[in-house]
Scaffold this motif. Structure first.
Motif, mmCIF file in Angstrom:
data_model
loop_
_atom_site.group_PDB
_atom_site.id
_atom_site.type_symbol
_atom_site.label_atom_id
_atom_site.label_comp_id
_atom_site.label_asym_id
_atom_site.label_seq_id
_atom_site.Cartn_x
_atom_site.Cartn_y
_atom_site.Cartn_z
ATOM 1 N N MET A 173 0.861 -1.158 0.124
ATOM 2 C CA MET A 173 -0.029 0.095 0.137
ATOM 3 C C MET A 173 0.794 1.167 0.122
ATOM 4 O O MET A 173 0.342 2.233 -0.497
ATOM 5 C CB MET A 173 -0.903 0.093 1.120
ATOM 6 C CG MET A 173 -2.152 1.104 1.195
ATOM 7 S SD MET A 173 -3.095 1.055 -0.128
ATOM 8 C CE MET A 173 -3.928 -0.414 0.046
ATOM 9 N N HIS A 174 2.193 1.246 0.499
ATOM 10 C CA HIS A 174 2.805 2.427 0.551
ATOM 11 C C HIS A 174 3.275 2.867 -1.034
ATOM 12 O O HIS A 174 3.845 3.891 -1.192
ATOM 13 C CB HIS A 174 4.309 2.192 1.363
ATOM 14 C CG HIS A 174 4.889 0.678 0.887
ATOM 15 N ND1 HIS A 174 4.352 -0.516 1.334
ATOM 16 C CD2 HIS A 174 6.181 0.622 0.511
ATOM 17 C CE1 HIS A 174 5.215 -1.252 0.756
ATOM 18 N NE2 HIS A 174 6.420 -0.743 0.254
ATOM 19 N N PHE A 175 2.910 1.971 -2.027
ATOM 20 C CA PHE A 175 3.274 2.205 -3.346
ATOM 21 C C PHE A 175 1.827 2.710 -4.019
ATOM 22 O O PHE A 175 2.061 3.041 -5.212
ATOM 23 C CB PHE A 175 4.052 1.280 -4.072
ATOM 24 C CG PHE A 175 5.367 0.866 -3.798
ATOM 25 C CD1 PHE A 175 6.333 2.002 -3.523
ATOM 26 C CD2 PHE A 175 5.798 -0.195 -3.546
ATOM 27 C CE1 PHE A 175 7.450 1.672 -3.019
ATOM 28 C CE2 PHE A 175 7.297 -0.415 -2.919
ATOM 29 C CZ PHE A 175 8.067 0.643 -2.721
ATOM 30 N N ALA A 176 0.885 2.655 -3.382
ATOM 31 C CA ALA A 176 -0.710 2.957 -3.861
ATOM 32 C C ALA A 176 -0.782 2.195 -5.199
ATOM 33 O O ALA A 176 -1.136 2.853 -6.086
ATOM 34 C CB ALA A 176 -0.486 4.400 -4.139
ATOM 35 N N LEU A 187 -1.677 -6.013 -10.528
ATOM 36 C CA LEU A 187 -1.681 -4.926 -9.666
ATOM 37 C C LEU A 187 -0.709 -3.712 -10.582
ATOM 38 O O LEU A 187 0.128 -4.283 -11.189
ATOM 39 C CB LEU A 187 -0.903 -4.928 -8.288
ATOM 40 C CG LEU A 187 -1.751 -5.590 -7.222
ATOM 41 C CD1 LEU A 187 -1.034 -5.759 -6.139
ATOM 42 C CD2 LEU A 187 -3.146 -4.730 -6.931
ATOM 43 N N ARG A 188 -1.079 -2.580 -10.550
ATOM 44 C CA ARG A 188 -0.200 -1.504 -11.368
ATOM 45 C C ARG A 188 0.051 -0.330 -10.619
ATOM 46 O O ARG A 188 -0.401 0.065 -9.407
ATOM 47 C CB ARG A 188 -1.619 -1.178 -12.325
ATOM 48 C CG ARG A 188 -0.970 0.081 -13.151
ATOM 49 C CD ARG A 188 -1.873 0.445 -14.290
ATOM 50 N NE ARG A 188 -1.823 -0.838 -15.325
ATOM 51 C CZ ARG A 188 -2.388 -0.715 -16.591
ATOM 52 N NH1 ARG A 188 -2.932 0.068 -16.990
ATOM 53 N NH2 ARG A 188 -2.009 -2.092 -17.420
ATOM 54 N N PHE A 189 1.261 -0.083 -10.993
ATOM 55 C CA PHE A 189 1.900 1.136 -10.314
ATOM 56 C C PHE A 189 2.334 2.182 -11.303
ATOM 57 O O PHE A 189 2.823 1.735 -12.334
ATOM 58 C CB PHE A 189 3.352 0.477 -9.535
ATOM 59 C CG PHE A 189 3.057 -0.319 -8.616
ATOM 60 C CD1 PHE A 189 3.114 -0.408 -7.240
ATOM 61 C CD2 PHE A 189 2.950 -1.659 -8.994
ATOM 62 C CE1 PHE A 189 2.840 -1.424 -6.249
ATOM 63 C CE2 PHE A 189 2.667 -2.891 -8.080
ATOM 64 C CZ PHE A 189 2.779 -2.596 -6.933
ATOM 65 N N GLN A 201 11.803 -4.727 -7.097
ATOM 66 C CA GLN A 201 12.477 -6.002 -7.172
ATOM 67 C C GLN A 201 13.323 -6.124 -5.758
ATOM 68 O O GLN A 201 13.961 -7.066 -5.818
ATOM 69 C CB GLN A 201 13.393 -6.014 -8.326
ATOM 70 C CG GLN A 201 12.560 -6.471 -9.779
ATOM 71 C CD GLN A 201 13.401 -6.514 -10.908
ATOM 72 O OE1 GLN A 201 13.994 -5.461 -11.208
ATOM 73 N NE2 GLN A 201 13.529 -7.400 -11.626
ATOM 74 N N VAL A 202 13.188 -5.080 -5.014
ATOM 75 C CA VAL A 202 13.923 -5.190 -3.772
ATOM 76 C C VAL A 202 13.049 -5.328 -2.577
ATOM 77 O O VAL A 202 13.441 -5.597 -1.372
ATOM 78 C CB VAL A 202 14.871 -3.961 -3.538
ATOM 79 C CG1 VAL A 202 16.069 -3.779 -4.707
ATOM 80 C CG2 VAL A 202 14.096 -2.646 -3.442
ATOM 81 N N GLU A 203 11.633 -5.305 -2.739
ATOM 82 C CA GLU A 203 10.721 -5.521 -1.678
ATOM 83 C C GLU A 203 10.743 -6.890 -1.152
ATOM 84 O O GLU A 203 11.093 -7.946 -2.002
ATOM 85 C CB GLU A 203 9.219 -5.060 -2.282
ATOM 86 C CG GLU A 203 9.060 -3.787 -2.699
ATOM 87 C CD GLU A 203 9.232 -2.848 -1.370
ATOM 88 O OE1 GLU A 203 8.547 -2.948 -0.397
ATOM 89 O OE2 GLU A 203 10.171 -1.868 -1.269
ATOM 90 N N PRO A 204 10.473 -7.335 0.023
ATOM 91 C CA PRO A 204 10.490 -8.517 0.857
ATOM 92 C C PRO A 204 9.506 -9.465 0.101
ATOM 93 O O PRO A 204 9.792 -10.602 -0.205
ATOM 94 C CB PRO A 204 10.187 -8.046 2.132
ATOM 95 C CG PRO A 204 10.585 -6.784 2.295
ATOM 96 C CD PRO A 204 10.172 -6.139 1.136
#
Length: 437
Positions: A173-176, A187-189, A201-204
């Protein structure tokens, strides 16, 4: 670096690309290695300038009335980024590290209303492709090709073997993130004004295998294959494994997927991705050399024991990649007619190979990331002429069976489905499903 210095660097990189026809990523990497003073923000800003300039290359040169890297950057600032003449003049000041000041002609062209342009200039695509694009896009030629020149969002496919879209959306959610418009597991960013998106690519969650970065169009292509749990599936052109992983999740780890490629080097990335994803129904068939039944027949066929056994053969065919120009704007200017002819020949070879692998009543899913009918409907027409025992499944039926009935609106005359940035807000993809009698 000052904004003007970044503009000068972008002109320098574009000039290098004109001399040495190579991927823009290589040119940017070399520039960074020879300009160690540039920080990460400078390099990111430079990359954004260069990519945006390549997106608007043809329209910019038409606007400025000349073919030069400087004209491409000037036009991009005016047409792509919407800067006014005064703002551009401040960047092209002629001061230290800045580009030379605007000439009277440049200033006049930048201040004038945007002129009417030929289709190839207005749509920013190579002129020699106009006939093919017109066949595919009709009256939407300009609006579609302009959409191909826009920046693309970043899409991910939720790995449903491990989590749900709702759970992952909450975790990120921190990336909306937003749900993708069509794909049920996407999901789209959105990227920022600087052209950069989140470092996913560095997210857990990525490291844990909860998602893969994959355009929504590619996700839809995998779903439209109609792969089902328990089937025997062959992915003939698996490459790095994006669609292989999507099929494994779609099949709920049941049945078997045989993933291969004519070039073993393309499969290098799939090993770690499979382990991360927890996909257990994928078996790799790695050729001992570059397998090519026509050009390199001495290399053993890694699928020789699977003849006539597959419920589904996925042909994610080698193609010109015109549908991916939002992400690879440099590729459009490096594409030549000879490359199209080569890809058409490759597509016929891999389709014929698929015909020998599918069983009676089975399916071939033919997929390209191209908008050109030469590689899409024409390839299917040629295949059906060579193989009388196959027929094309009505695209309306394909869309309904995939749970995506609204995609039937994007059926082609030849019986496939054509996705595109303007129509579906995805990369360009073509999907046709053939059934063996």
């Amino acid at each position: 670096m000052t904004p003007s210095a970044r503009i000068a660097a972008a002109i320098e990189v574009l000039a290098d690309l004109e001399v040495r026809r190579r991927p823009v990523s290589d040119a940017l990497r070399e520039w960074g290695q020879t300009h160690r003073f540039a920080g990460s923000k400078d390099r990111a800003a430079l990359a954004s300038l260069v990519y945006d300039a390549l997106r608007r290359r043809a329209s910019s040169m038409f606007l400025l009335g000349r073919e030069s890297p400087r004209a491409v950057v000037l036009g991009m600032l005016r047409l792509g980024r919407g800067l006014g003449t005064k703002e551009i003049e401040n960047l092209f000041s002629g001061e230290r590290f800045a580009p030379e000041a605007l000439s009277a002609d440049e200033r006049q062209r930048l201040e004038a209303p945007t002129p009417d342009m030929p289709a190839a200039s207005a749509g920013d695509f190579p002129e020699w492709l106009e006939e093919s694009f017109t066949r595919a896009l009709g009256d939407d030629l300009i609006v579609e090709t302009q959409a191909l020149a826009d920046r693309a969002p970043i899409d991910i496919r939720v790995n449903t073997l491990k989590t749900t879209r709702e759970a992952l959306q909450n975790a990120l959610m921190h990336f909306a993130p937003e749900p993708t418009p069509h794909a049920p597991d996407g999901l789209r960013f959105h990227v920022g004004d600087d052209g950069r998106g989140p470092a996913l690519q560095v997210e857990p969650e990525f490291i844990q295998g909860l998602y893969e970065i994959q355009d929504e169009g590619s996700q839809l292509a995998a779903r439209l294959t109609l792969a089902a749990p328990g089937e025997q599936v062959i992915d003939l052109c698996a490459g790095a494994g994006g669609k292989t992983l999507a099929l494994a999740a779609q099949m709920d780890n049941r049945g078997q997927i045989y993933a291969t490629d004519i070039d073993a080097r393309r499969l290098a990335a799939i090993h770690a991705r499979l382990e991360r994803s927890s996909a257990r129904n994928v078996q790799l068939r790695v050729p001992r050399g570059r397998y090519d039944p026509v050009r390199n027949p001495e290399v053993a066929d890694p699928l020789a024991d699977l003849s006539g056994s597959a419920d589904l053969v996925l042909v994610d065919a080698p193609c010109t990649g015109t549908g991916t120009w939002r992400r690879n704007p440099d590729a459009k200017w490096r594409l030549r007619p000879g490359a199209l002819s080569e890809r058409i020949a490759d597509q016929a070879i891999v389709l014929d190979r698929a015909a020998a692998l599918v069983k009676s009543g089975g399916r071939i899913a033919y997929v390209t990331c191209s908008l050109l009918p030469d590689e899409n409907d024409d390839a299917i027409v040629g295949f059906l002429a060579r193989h009388g025992g196959f027929s094309i499944i009505n695209p309306k039926d394909v869309a309904e069976l995939a749970g995506l009935p609204h995609l039937a609106a994007f059926a082609t005359e030849g019986g496939g489905l054509l996705l595109s940035p303007h129509r579906t807000d995805t990369d360009g993809f073509y999907i046709a499903i053939l059934r063996k009698q």
